[in-house]
Design a protein around this motif. Structure first.
Motif, PDB file in Angstrom:
ATOM      1  N   HIS A  74      42.500 -37.255  35.604  1.00 24.23           N
ATOM      2  CA  HIS A  74      41.615 -37.789  36.410  1.00 24.23           C
ATOM      3  C   HIS A  74      40.771 -37.146  37.547  1.00 24.23           C
ATOM      4  CE1 HIS A  74      40.096 -41.827  37.742  1.00 24.23           C
ATOM      5  NE2 HIS A  74      40.457 -41.123  38.962  1.00 24.23           N
ATOM      6  N   VAL A  75      39.340 -36.753  36.847  1.00 26.88           N
ATOM      7  CA  VAL A  75      38.506 -36.213  38.296  1.00 26.88           C
ATOM      8  C   VAL A  75      38.035 -37.053  39.299  1.00 26.88           C
ATOM      9  CG1 VAL A  75      37.015 -34.281  38.815  1.00 26.88           C
ATOM     10  CG2 VAL A  75      38.270 -34.831  36.765  1.00 26.88           C
ATOM     11  N   VAL A  76      38.317 -36.761  40.953  1.00 26.73           N
ATOM     12  CA  VAL A  76      37.543 -37.534  41.454  1.00 26.73           C
ATOM     13  C   VAL A  76      36.888 -35.945  42.157  1.00 26.73           C
ATOM     14  CG1 VAL A  76      37.477 -39.311  43.382  1.00 26.73           C
ATOM     15  CG2 VAL A  76      39.317 -39.138  41.968  1.00 26.73           C
ATOM     16  N   LEU A  77      35.217 -36.804  42.676  1.00 30.03           N
ATOM     17  CA  LEU A  77      34.281 -35.487  43.306  1.00 30.03           C
ATOM     18  C   LEU A  77      33.952 -36.431  45.047  1.00 30.03           C
ATOM     19  CD1 LEU A  77      31.883 -34.463  40.618  1.00 30.03           C
ATOM     20  CD2 LEU A  77      33.498 -33.337  41.537  1.00 30.03           C
ATOM     21  N   ALA A  78      34.175 -36.075  45.713  1.00 26.09           N
ATOM     22  CA  ALA A  78      33.802 -36.144  46.848  1.00 26.09           C
ATOM     23  C   ALA A  78      32.394 -35.384  47.858  1.00 26.09           C
ATOM     24  CB  ALA A  78      34.919 -36.578  47.743  1.00 26.09           C
ATOM     25  N   CYS A  79      31.514 -36.241  48.264  1.00 24.99           N
ATOM     26  CA  CYS A  79      30.226 -35.668  49.336  1.00 24.99           C
ATOM     27  C   CYS A  79      29.785 -36.600  50.167  1.00 24.99           C
ATOM     28  CB  CYS A  79      29.375 -35.006  47.702  1.00 24.99           C
ATOM     29  SG  CYS A  79      28.263 -35.907  46.986  1.00 24.99           S
ATOM     30  N   GLY A  80      29.058 -35.857  50.894  1.00 27.31           N
ATOM     31  CA  GLY A  80      28.333 -36.321  51.704  1.00 27.31           C
ATOM     32  C   GLY A  80      27.133 -37.190  51.011  1.00 27.31           C
ATOM     33  N   ARG A 128      34.697 -39.917  38.893  1.00 29.84           N
ATOM     34  CA  ARG A 128      35.046 -40.751  39.787  1.00 29.84           C
ATOM     35  C   ARG A 128      33.634 -39.770  40.686  1.00 29.84           C
ATOM     36  NH1 ARG A 128      39.389 -43.860  42.242  1.00 29.84           N
ATOM     37  NH2 ARG A 128      38.144 -45.008  43.393  1.00 29.84           N
ATOM     38  N   LEU A 129      32.957 -40.468  41.120  1.00 32.92           N
ATOM     39  CA  LEU A 129      32.253 -39.916  42.461  1.00 32.92           C
ATOM     40  C   LEU A 129      32.278 -40.547  43.382  1.00 32.92           C
ATOM     41  CD1 LEU A 129      29.939 -37.824  43.511  1.00 32.92           C
ATOM     42  CD2 LEU A 129      28.226 -38.891  42.379  1.00 32.92           C
ATOM     43  N   ARG A 130      32.651 -40.515  44.906  1.00 28.83           N
ATOM     44  CA  ARG A 130      32.968 -41.289  46.201  1.00 28.83           C
ATOM     45  C   ARG A 130      32.176 -40.173  47.124  1.00 28.83           C
ATOM     46  NH1 ARG A 130      37.632 -44.420  46.491  1.00 28.83           N
ATOM     47  NH2 ARG A 130      37.177 -44.356  48.751  1.00 28.83           N
ATOM     48  N   PHE A 131      31.164 -41.393  47.646  1.00 31.84           N
ATOM     49  CA  PHE A 131      30.413 -40.576  49.021  1.00 31.84           C
ATOM     50  C   PHE A 131      30.804 -41.329  50.041  1.00 31.84           C
ATOM     51  CE2 PHE A 131      27.443 -42.757  46.798  1.00 31.84           C
ATOM     52  CZ  PHE A 131      27.271 -43.511  47.346  1.00 31.84           C
ATOM     53  N   ARG A 132      30.500 -40.826  51.506  1.00 27.22           N
ATOM     54  CA  ARG A 132      29.805 -41.111  52.678  1.00 27.22           C
ATOM     55  C   ARG A 132      29.839 -40.253  53.565  1.00 27.22           C
ATOM     56  NH1 ARG A 132      35.316 -43.367  55.508  1.00 27.22           N
ATOM     57  NH2 ARG A 132      35.464 -43.863  53.423  1.00 27.22           N
ATOM     58  N   SER A 133      28.551 -41.051  54.277  1.00 27.76           N
ATOM     59  CA  SER A 133      27.856 -39.761  55.122  1.00 27.76           C
ATOM     60  C   SER A 133      28.687 -40.126  56.459  1.00 27.76           C
ATOM     61  CB  SER A 133      26.736 -41.072  55.903  1.00 27.76           C
ATOM     62  OG  SER A 133      26.219 -41.780  55.350  1.00 27.76           O
ATOM     63  N   GLY A 134      28.109 -38.127  57.125  1.00 29.60           N
ATOM     64  CA  GLY A 134      29.013 -38.186  58.529  1.00 29.60           C
ATOM     65  C   GLY A 134      29.853 -36.789  58.212  1.00 29.60           C
ATOM     66  N   ASP A 188      32.879 -35.813  58.041  1.00 33.13           N
ATOM     67  CA  ASP A 188      34.084 -35.678  57.338  1.00 33.13           C
ATOM     68  C   ASP A 188      33.807 -36.581  56.110  1.00 33.13           C
ATOM     69  OD1 ASP A 188      35.439 -33.327  59.073  1.00 33.13           O
ATOM     70  OD2 ASP A 188      36.185 -35.229  60.221  1.00 33.13           O
ATOM     71  N   GLY A 189      32.338 -37.278  56.041  1.00 36.74           N
ATOM     72  CA  GLY A 189      31.964 -38.122  54.438  1.00 36.74           C
ATOM     73  C   GLY A 189      33.825 -38.217  53.801  1.00 36.74           C
ATOM     74  N   ALA A 190      33.442 -36.607  52.591  1.00 35.29           N
ATOM     75  CA  ALA A 190      34.392 -36.644  51.443  1.00 35.29           C
ATOM     76  C   ALA A 190      35.552 -36.818  51.902  1.00 35.29           C
ATOM     77  CB  ALA A 190      33.057 -35.077  50.703  1.00 35.29           C
ATOM     78  N   ASP A 191      35.356 -35.659  53.185  1.00 36.92           N
ATOM     79  CA  ASP A 191      36.759 -35.886  53.910  1.00 36.92           C
ATOM     80  C   ASP A 191      37.769 -37.319  53.244  1.00 36.92           C
ATOM     81  OD1 ASP A 191      37.201 -32.849  53.316  1.00 36.92           O
ATOM     82  OD2 ASP A 191      36.925 -32.844  56.015  1.00 36.92           O
ATOM     83  N   LEU A 192      36.769 -37.918  53.970  1.00 34.29           N
ATOM     84  CA  LEU A 192      37.496 -39.211  54.219  1.00 34.29           C
ATOM     85  C   LEU A 192      37.698 -39.805  53.351  1.00 34.29           C
ATOM     86  CD1 LEU A 192      35.909 -40.227  57.724  1.00 34.29           C
ATOM     87  CD2 LEU A 192      38.386 -39.682  57.305  1.00 34.29           C
ATOM     88  N   GLU A 193      37.133 -40.036  52.021  1.00 40.38           N
ATOM     89  CA  GLU A 193      37.159 -40.547  50.609  1.00 40.38           C
ATOM     90  C   GLU A 193      38.046 -40.074  50.002  1.00 40.38           C
ATOM     91  OE1 GLU A 193      35.371 -42.288  49.377  1.00 40.38           O
ATOM     92  OE2 GLU A 193      33.776 -43.537  51.462  1.00 40.38           O
TER      93      GLU A 193
END
Length: 159
Positions: free
Chosen positions: A49-55, A71-77, A79-84
């Protein structure tokens, strides 16, 4: 309620791709090179189960260029990827659902969550990071640490 019965030999691979490439992902070649380097170290399995995170600025390139299921998660900021990824580690019962967790990042923000997972005798926790880019706290929290052979300065987009 989650049970370990369905978790047999399931692996969660969490990837902070901006940590791997050393910043925002703007070129397809960055994604391809990062994925190839990660696959050499992690050796993908069919049931991962692979999850990618980025800004937010990287999401289009990462989403379109990463090959295979994820699965792709993203967040601004900053530390956005870290927080996701931290949200997944802290709220999705990871230790109950997976027998192995691989974190591809060197950021110290994950040290406490990884430490809690590593304390479970039935969950193998591995951190994958570029040499010299992994925080000491995170290295000590994981059961094992592997080095990623990726040079952020070597990736060039072919025109």
């Amino acid at each position: 309620m989650y049970t370990r019965e369905g978790a047999f030999d399931r692996r969660l691979v969490l990837v902070d791709i901006e940590n791997v490439v050393g910043g925002a992902v703007t070129m397809a070649g960055q994604v391809h090179a990062a994925q190839a380097a990660i696959e050499v170290v992690v050796s993908p399995r069919p049931n991962d189960h692979v999850v990618l995170a980025c800004g937010r600025s990287s999401v289009r390139t990462v989403g379109f260029e990463w090959a295979g299921p994820r699965r792709l998660r993203f967040r601004s900021g900053i530390d956005g990827a870290d927080l996701e990824l931290l949200d997944i580690l802290e709220s999705e019962h990871v230790g109950e659902r997976f027998t192995e967790v691989v974190l591809v990042s060197g950021d110290g923000i994950f040290a406490d969550a990884i430490s809690r997972l590593a304390l479970r005798n039935d969950t193998v926790v591995t951190v994958v990071s570029r040499p010299g880019a992994c925080s000491r706290r995170l290295r000590m929290a994981a059961k094992r640490t592997l080095h990623l052979d990726y040079d952020p300065n070597a990736t060039m987009e072919v025109a």
